[in-house]
Design a protein around this motif. Sequence first.
Motif, PDB file in Angstrom:
ATOM      1  N   ARG A  85       0.833  -1.197   0.000  1.00 48.42           N
ATOM      2  CA  ARG A  85       0.000   0.000   0.000  1.00 48.42           C
ATOM      3  C   ARG A  85       0.874   1.256   0.000  1.00 48.42           C
ATOM      4  O   ARG A  85       1.831   1.366   0.741  1.00 48.42           O
ATOM      5  N   THR A  86       0.503   2.205  -0.846  1.00 50.21           N
ATOM      6  CA  THR A  86       1.262   3.445  -0.955  1.00 50.21           C
ATOM      7  C   THR A  86       0.873   4.387   0.173  1.00 50.21           C
ATOM      8  O   THR A  86      -0.292   4.498   0.515  1.00 50.21           O
ATOM      9  N   ALA A  87       1.876   5.096   0.727  1.00 51.69           N
ATOM     10  CA  ALA A  87       1.589   6.092   1.759  1.00 51.69           C
ATOM     11  C   ALA A  87       0.728   7.203   1.167  1.00 51.69           C
ATOM     12  O   ALA A  87       0.799   7.496  -0.023  1.00 51.69           O
ATOM     13  N   VAL A  88      -0.082   7.804   2.002  1.00 49.46           N
ATOM     14  CA  VAL A  88      -1.010   8.840   1.554  1.00 49.46           C
ATOM     15  C   VAL A  88      -0.506  10.203   2.004  1.00 49.46           C
ATOM     16  O   VAL A  88      -0.231  10.415   3.184  1.00 49.46           O
ATOM     17  N   ALA A  89      -0.365  11.128   1.061  1.00 50.95           N
ATOM     18  CA  ALA A  89       0.122  12.475   1.376  1.00 50.95           C
ATOM     19  C   ALA A  89      -1.002  13.386   1.837  1.00 50.95           C
ATOM     20  O   ALA A  89      -0.812  14.251   2.686  1.00 50.95           O
ATOM     21  N   ALA A  90      -2.195  13.218   1.247  1.00 52.77           N
ATOM     22  CA  ALA A  90      -3.347  14.041   1.613  1.00 52.77           C
ATOM     23  C   ALA A  90      -4.602  13.222   1.377  1.00 52.77           C
ATOM     24  O   ALA A  90      -4.616  12.310   0.552  1.00 52.77           O
TER      25      ALA A  90
ATOM     26  N   ILE B 106      -4.679  10.928  -1.857  1.00 63.91           N
ATOM     27  CA  ILE B 106      -3.625  11.349  -2.779  1.00 63.91           C
ATOM     28  C   ILE B 106      -2.347  10.618  -2.385  1.00 63.91           C
ATOM     29  O   ILE B 106      -1.822  10.809  -1.282  1.00 63.91           O
ATOM     30  N   ALA B 107      -1.867   9.752  -3.266  1.00 63.88           N
ATOM     31  CA  ALA B 107      -0.698   8.912  -2.953  1.00 63.88           C
ATOM     32  C   ALA B 107       0.581   9.738  -2.917  1.00 63.88           C
ATOM     33  O   ALA B 107       0.812  10.588  -3.782  1.00 63.88           O
ATOM     34  N   ARG B 108       1.416   9.453  -1.919  1.00 66.52           N
ATOM     35  CA  ARG B 108       2.708  10.132  -1.797  1.00 66.52           C
ATOM     36  C   ARG B 108       3.653   9.678  -2.911  1.00 66.52           C
ATOM     37  O   ARG B 108       3.675   8.517  -3.290  1.00 66.52           O
ATOM     38  N   GLY B 109       4.429  10.636  -3.432  1.00 68.21           N
ATOM     39  CA  GLY B 109       5.416  10.303  -4.446  1.00 68.21           C
ATOM     40  C   GLY B 109       4.822   9.963  -5.793  1.00 68.21           C
ATOM     41  O   GLY B 109       5.459   9.312  -6.616  1.00 68.21           O
TER      42      GLY B 109
ATOM     43  N   ASP C 178      -1.063  14.525   5.369  1.00 63.39           N
ATOM     44  CA  ASP C 178      -0.417  13.457   6.119  1.00 63.39           C
ATOM     45  C   ASP C 178      -1.316  13.115   7.313  1.00 63.39           C
ATOM     46  O   ASP C 178      -2.450  12.708   7.124  1.00 63.39           O
ATOM     47  N   GLU C 179      -0.855  13.323   8.547  1.00 56.99           N
ATOM     48  CA  GLU C 179      -1.684  12.983   9.701  1.00 56.99           C
ATOM     49  C   GLU C 179      -2.320  14.201  10.371  1.00 56.99           C
ATOM     50  O   GLU C 179      -2.946  14.087  11.425  1.00 56.99           O
TER      51      GLU C 179
ATOM     52  N   GLU D 277       5.785  18.889   1.212  1.00 57.54           N
ATOM     53  CA  GLU D 277       5.266  17.526   1.208  1.00 57.54           C
ATOM     54  C   GLU D 277       4.437  17.264  -0.044  1.00 57.54           C
ATOM     55  O   GLU D 277       4.360  16.126  -0.523  1.00 57.54           O
ATOM     56  N   ILE D 278       3.810  18.323  -0.563  1.00 58.88           N
ATOM     57  CA  ILE D 278       2.918  18.155  -1.714  1.00 58.88           C
ATOM     58  C   ILE D 278       2.871  19.470  -2.481  1.00 58.88           C
ATOM     59  O   ILE D 278       2.966  20.551  -1.890  1.00 58.88           O
TER      60      ILE D 278
END
Length: 262
Positions: A16-21, A47-50, A84-85, A178-179
Amino acid sequence: MTSAVTIPRHGGTGGRTAVAARARQVVKAYGTGETRVVALDHVDVDIARGQFTAIMGPSGSGKSTLMHCLAGLDTVTGGQIYLDETEITGLKDKKLTQLRRDRIGFIFQAFNLLPTLNAIENITLPMDIAGRKPDKQWLARVVETVGLADRLRHRPTQLSGGQQQRVAVARALAARPEIIFGDEPTGNLDSRAGAEVLGFLRRSVDELGQTIVMVTHDPVAASYADRVLYLADGRIVDEMHKPTAEAVLDRMKDFDARGRTS
C-alpha cells in the motif's frame, strides 16, 4: 489550538502506498436555501505520496474547488481534509498559513514572479520570507532538474513564458514541500513550453520523490500523471491509472456524451 489527528495506518498489505493528503466526506456548498449550490458532494479521495495525480472534469465539476480545499486555500462546508496525519479543517488562520508556507507548494497558471528579482531570488523568496536558509545541495538539484542553471541571474522580462513557469516550478520545489498543487500550470504556455514544464514536473516526481496534484482540462497534460481523477457534479465518478492522452480524451468524450443525454 487544533492538534494533529492521527490516522490509523493500513497494515498487512505490504504494497500500500503512503497517503500524502486525503479528503473524507467533503462537502463544499455556496449560498443557502433555493440558491444553494453544491460544488463538492461528499467526496472521499486519497492522494498517494510520491505520485503525480491529475484532476479533470467539465467546467463547473468541482475540480478546482477540490484542489483548493485539499490545499487549505478554501474552507469546507462539511467533512475533513488531512495533510499526512494533520487535520487541516478547523485550523485557525495563522496555523493554516504557516502550514501552507512550510508544507505545501503551489504552481498557478499565472507565473506570479516578482519582476524586480532575478530567477534565483524568485526561487528562494518564500524561504527568505520565512527566515529559512535553503538547502544548497537540494536547491542545486532542483535548478538542474528544471534546466535553469544558465538563467539564474535573469529577471522575468528576460525569460520566455516557459522559462518563467520553470522558475515557478523550481520555487515550489525548492522548499521541499510535502505536496505541490498546480492549477492549470501550463494554461498560459504554448504546447512546446507546456511539454517542457510537464516534463520537469514528471521528473520531480520520478527523481526527487515529489508529490504533485494538478488540475487540468488538457488530455496531453493529464497523460504525464500516474493517475487521473474525473469529477462530475461535485463527485469523483471515475479514475484512470497510467493514462495516455488518447485514453483520457476518449474518457472525456464519454462524459460529454453522457452529459448531453442525461
